[in-house]
Each structure stands twice: as C-alpha cells, then as structure tokens.
Design a protein around this motif. Structure first.
Motif, PDB file in Angstrom:
ATOM      1  N   GLU A 125     -14.674  85.147   6.425  1.00 15.00           N
ATOM      2  CA  GLU A 125     -16.101  85.364   6.178  1.00 15.00           C
ATOM      3  C   GLU A 125     -16.945  84.487   7.088  1.00 15.00           C
ATOM      4  O   GLU A 125     -18.008  84.891   7.557  1.00 15.00           O
ATOM      5  CB  GLU A 125     -16.428  85.088   4.705  1.00 15.00           C
ATOM      6  N   ILE A 134     -17.905  87.568   8.482  1.00 17.10           N
ATOM      7  CA  ILE A 134     -17.828  88.634   7.467  1.00 17.10           C
ATOM      8  C   ILE A 134     -16.854  89.720   7.930  1.00 17.10           C
ATOM      9  O   ILE A 134     -17.068  90.909   7.754  1.00 17.10           O
ATOM     10  CB  ILE A 134     -19.231  89.206   7.125  1.00 17.10           C
ATOM     11  N   ASP A 355     -20.295  88.628   2.007  1.00 20.69           N
ATOM     12  CA  ASP A 355     -19.428  89.793   1.866  1.00 20.69           C
ATOM     13  C   ASP A 355     -20.088  90.879   1.023  1.00 20.69           C
ATOM     14  O   ASP A 355     -19.848  92.072   1.238  1.00 20.69           O
ATOM     15  CB  ASP A 355     -18.091  89.381   1.237  1.00 20.69           C
TER      16      ASP A 355
END
Length: 414
Positions: A125, A134, A355
């Motif tokens: 991420e 991400i 996310d």
C-alpha cells in the motif's frame, strides 16, 4: 475478544521492525514484512480460518459461514514507510482480525449472516519500496496491470515478483469475490483531534496526481569547471522542488497540498557536477481543476528553469487518481454505529490515498477514521491512544456486522 486482547496484540506486533524512536520500518516484501505476514497467518490458523495468498501478494483470512456466498472484505495493510509509524495500516489489519473474531463468536450463538467475511492485508500500500502505492488493492480491483506491477523494481533492481518469491508470499490462490469493503485507519490529519470527535466517516477522496520529473544536465568537474560553463542538474532540480512547494500559495488555504518526497541524482559524487536528477512531485486537491491549474503553472515555470540553465527537463504525468465519493448508505451505517456506541462522528474527506479508494471503484466501500495526535503520520512520532483505538475496533466490528447482513446491497445493486 476483549479490548485488552486487541491492545496486547497491537503493542506486541509493533515490536516487529521497531525503530529506536518508537516507529517501525516494514517496507513491502522485506524480512520484517514477512514476519508481520507470518503473524497474520498464525492468528488465522489459531482460529481455523484458511488463508489465501494471491499472485500479487495480497493475504485473505477467510471466515466462511455460507459456502459459495460472496465476501465482505475488511482490512488494510501491514507494510510501512521507511522510519514510519506503528499505527498506519497495521492498526486497520489488527482491528479487522479482532472484529472478525468477535463476529465469529457472535455467529456461533445464532444465525449466520448473509455473506462470508475475509480479512485482508493488501500488498505494498505504501509504495515506498515499489512505486506506485496502493498496488495490491489496485491490482485486485483491476485498476493496475498485474504483470506490469510484478516487474516493478526497487532501487536495487529487485522486482516485485522476485521480492515476493524471496519471502514466500507470491501465491496462486483464487481471490475471494467481494460484495462490500470496510476499512479503519488513523486520520493522518488534525481534524478529529482538533474537534474532539472519536470517529470520522470518510465521504470523499481528494484528486491526486504525480509528476515524474527528469532533469538532464552535463556532468563535469566541480573544481575545474567554471561556474558560467556548468549545466548543473541538481541546481535546476532544486528550483523545481521549490516551485512545487510554492505553487500552493496560488490557491485558497487548505485546498491543495504538494511535495517532492523522492529524489535521486547521478553520478552522486562529491567532486562531480550532477548530470541527471530524477524526482517525483505529488499534487493533491479537493477538486480536479485545482490540480490541473497547478500542473499547468508548474509546467510553464519548469520550462523557464530549463531555459535559464540550458538543460532539458522532461515531465511526465503518472498515477492520476480521480475523486472518489463513498456511498451514502455506508456513511449512514457509520453514523448509526457511532450513535449506538455513544460516540461522536463527523463526515470527513481523505487527503491521503487508501486501499478503500481503490476498492470503492468495484464494490461499495465504508471507511472510518480515528484521531491522530497532532495530525502527524508517516513518521516515528505518529500516535493514537489506546482508548481511541479501542473505540475504533468497536465501531469497525458493528459496521462490518451491518455489511454482513447486506447493509450495502442497495448500493451494490444486489
């Protein structure tokens, strides 16, 4: 599971990759990230939950009540920035695991919900070792090409595929089919703390875009080259950095942010005038037209720097992320949960990427914030109190329960 059990796990896990100043360093697919992933798998195994690892390194702990039913996904990420904080991302995953454990105990005493549950740790991420950020959730959502992402290399030339293989977490398992997504995260900003509010219901993300900037000068001797004859890439790049910072002054306060957080130069020798500098500029605003206007101003001013220093500056757009609005029904669920818990909540934008923003492109997503002390994040000083974290786990548990019952089915068109 009790609040004490959650706090015990959270603080024990913070020892993995711990830094001397109280933060953590667990960049994607490093040994420290592997140790965190191993802990995640062990937590699931102790409860009899099977774990799937997909081909981009995402981990899914499955709590199945209805064979063949779709899944509510809940989670965040376990990787960190270099010298990062111990709350960013990891709090959301550990909170999701404990929420799942509480809900499994609840279901054991009654009827199973409409959907199954999957707790997820998304790969990379943060994007500090492998750009872009991400990555795992974006591949899952079909927003990034998996094969292209597997070939992304870190500064040492190690690809994502090689790094995942090295830690044993490039899998081949089938991905669970999602029907909704929930995530809790520290705010990484000052609003909730400043207003004394326990929870934020994320209603909108900011427009984001990055500029890949390459400054091409001429390598020469620092002692033997006259100042007038130099085409110093670093001097020009330094002016670009200041331009990126200063462009925000052209707009309303708090409507735009910008930074240069990554810079490399060649040949990086103390007695050589640099010939090449590569940097990444990050521009974010609450409206796309603000970013586009800032970009236009920067391109004009960067061209003037190139002309002044008689060198070339190439600018390439990448990683453009549009504004995402989160579903109204999810906001109402969050507000109802807060009311039932007797805590305050407010709607809030997210300036940072998460996310949940990627997942919101394919299924209705719900995202909650808890306060960040002093609003700081991505540093060792990042801090949220135990009480604030505990409220968040309670809220995530109840919000996830609503989603398991089909709370976002109307948004999903179910």
């Amino acid at each position: 599971m009790s609040t004490e059990a959650f706090l015990t796990d959270f603080h024990q896990v913070a020892a993995i990759g711990a830094t001397p100043a109280g933060g953590v360093e667990r960049q994607a697919a490093t040994p420290e990230d592997k140790e965190m992933r191993d802990w995640f798998v062990a937590f699931a195994a102790q409860r009899g939950w099977p774990v799937r690892t997909d081909s981009i390194g995402n981990l899914f702990a499955l709590v199945e009540w209805r064979p063949g039913a779709d899944y509510v996904l809940v989670g965040s990420h376990l990787d960190s920035q270099p010298l990062g904080g111990r709350f960013d991302g990891a709090y959301g995953v550990i909170a999701a695991l404990h929420a799942a454990d509480r809900l499994a105990a609840r279901v054991a005493q009654g009827e199973p919900p409409k959907y199954n549950l999957a707790v997820v740790d998304w790969f990379n991420e943060e994007g500090s070792r492998f750009a872009p950020s991400i990555m795992g959730s974006s591949v899952f959502a079909g927003l990034m090409d998996e094969q292209e992402m597997l070939q992304v290399a870190d500064p040492d030339g190690v690809t994502v595929a090689e790094a995942l293989d090295a830690i044993g977490y490039r899998g081949t398992d089938e991905r669970p089919t999602p029907v909704a997504y929930a995530e809790i995260h520290i705010e990484q900003g000052p609003v909730l703390e400043r207003e004394g509010i326990a929870l934020g219901a994320v209603d909108r993300s900011w427009y984001t875009q990055k500029l890949d900037v390459e400054v091409l000068g001429e390598q020469s001797h620092t002692g033997a080259t006259a100042m007038a004859d130099r085409r110093d890439a670093l001097v020009a790049a330094s002016k670009v950095v200041v331009l990126v910072h200063d462009v925000t002054a052209e707009f309303e306060p708090e409507s735009i942010v910008s930074s240069v957080g990554h810079l490399t130069l060649e040949p990086n020798s103390p007695i050589v005038v640099p010939r090449r500098v590569h940097l990444v500029a990050d521009i974010r605003a609450n409206a796309p037209e603000i970013v586009q206007e800032a970009r236009a101003l920067l391109l004009e001013r960067i061209a003037a720097v190139a002309s002044e220093h008689d060198l070339t500056i190439d600018v390439r757009d990448f990683d453009v992320r549009p504004v995402q609005s989160f579903p109204e029904q999810g906001l109402e669920i969050s507000e109802k949960v807060a009311a039932d818990l007797g805590v305050g909540i407010r709607r809030i934008n997210t300036m940072a990427g998460h996310d949940s923003v990627a997942m919101n492109r394919i299924v209705p997503a719900l995202m909650l914030f808890i306060p960040s002390i002093d609003g700081v994040s991505h540093c060792e000083r990042e801090f949220t109190t135990d009480d604030q974290m505990a409220v968040g786990v309670d809220a995530l548990t109840e919000a996830t329960w609503e989603l398991l019952q089909g709370g976002l089915d109307e948004e999903a068109g179910q």
